[in-house]
Scaffold this active site. Structure first.
Site, short mmCIF file in Angstrom:
data_model
loop_
_atom_site.label_atom_id
_atom_site.label_comp_id
_atom_site.label_asym_id
_atom_site.label_seq_id
_atom_site.Cartn_x
_atom_site.Cartn_y
_atom_site.Cartn_z
CB VAL A 108 -0.97 0.00 1.21
CG1 VAL A 108 -0.24 0.08 2.53
CG2 VAL A 108 -2.01 1.10 1.08
CG HIS A 109 1.72 3.03 -3.19
ND1 HIS A 109 1.47 1.68 -3.44
CD2 HIS A 109 1.41 3.68 -4.33
CE1 HIS A 109 1.04 1.54 -4.68
NE2 HIS A 109 0.98 2.74 -5.26
CG LEU A 110 -1.45 8.90 0.86
CD1 LEU A 110 -2.13 8.91 2.23
CD2 LEU A 110 -0.66 10.19 0.68
#
Ligand SMILES: [Zn+2]
Length: 161
Positions: free
Chosen positions: A117-119
């Site tokens: 996951v990454h923003l």
């Protein structure tokens, strides 16, 4: 997002995918080589190699999990604190008019690397629709990433703030 099918995105989609997760590999990489702008205890901030726009940053937990649902509270908190610092650095370095901040969960939602996951933080300018055309004529992507990296490191907020 309207930049989804630009040539840079196609470059990403066609590029070979290594066995090792690229976001895990960056955890122990050299900051200057991998354009890691800042590191916290649980997350780090890096320039996206395939930016939608100049200054496109990713906030990534060290932990290899597919969704924010899998992160503990301390990591979630630091993710948002780092996001705020990234926005401050982008404002100081590049004076954007606005930002897109978001997380793509699952390939169908547009996640390129769905296992980790990454923003995304994408700075926006009123006239930024011509960014790709201008860039293609004047600079290569690695040169641009190097310049942007130096600018953001120089403007990153200090911890005593
Ligand atoms: Zn990973």
């Amino acid at each position: 997002m309207r930049y989804l099918w630009t040539p840079w995105r196609m470059e990403f989609i066609r590029s070979p995918k290594p066995d090792v997760c690229v976001f895990c590999a960056k955890v122990h990489a050299d900051d200057d080589v991998e354009h890691i702008v800042a590191r916290g205890e649980r997350v780090y901030v890096t320039l996206n190699k395939y930016p939608y726009n100049n200054g496109h940053l990713l906030v990534i937990p060290y932990e290899h999990v597919p969704s924010i649902e899998d992160l503990d509270d301390a990591t979630l908190l630091e993710m948002m604190q780092m996001t705020n610092k990234a926005i401050q650095a982008l404002r100081a370095a590049m004076q954007p008019h606005g930002f897109n901040v978001g997380i793509n969960l699952g390939a169908e939602a547009g996640a390129g690397i769905r296992e980790h996951v990454h923003l995304h933080i994408v700075p926006r300018w009123a006239a930024d629709s011509n960014f790709m055309t201008i860039l293609a004529d004047t600079r290569t992507i690695p040169q641009l990433l190097d310049e942007t990296y130096r600018e953001l490191k120089a403007h990153w907020p200090k911890d005593d703030a």
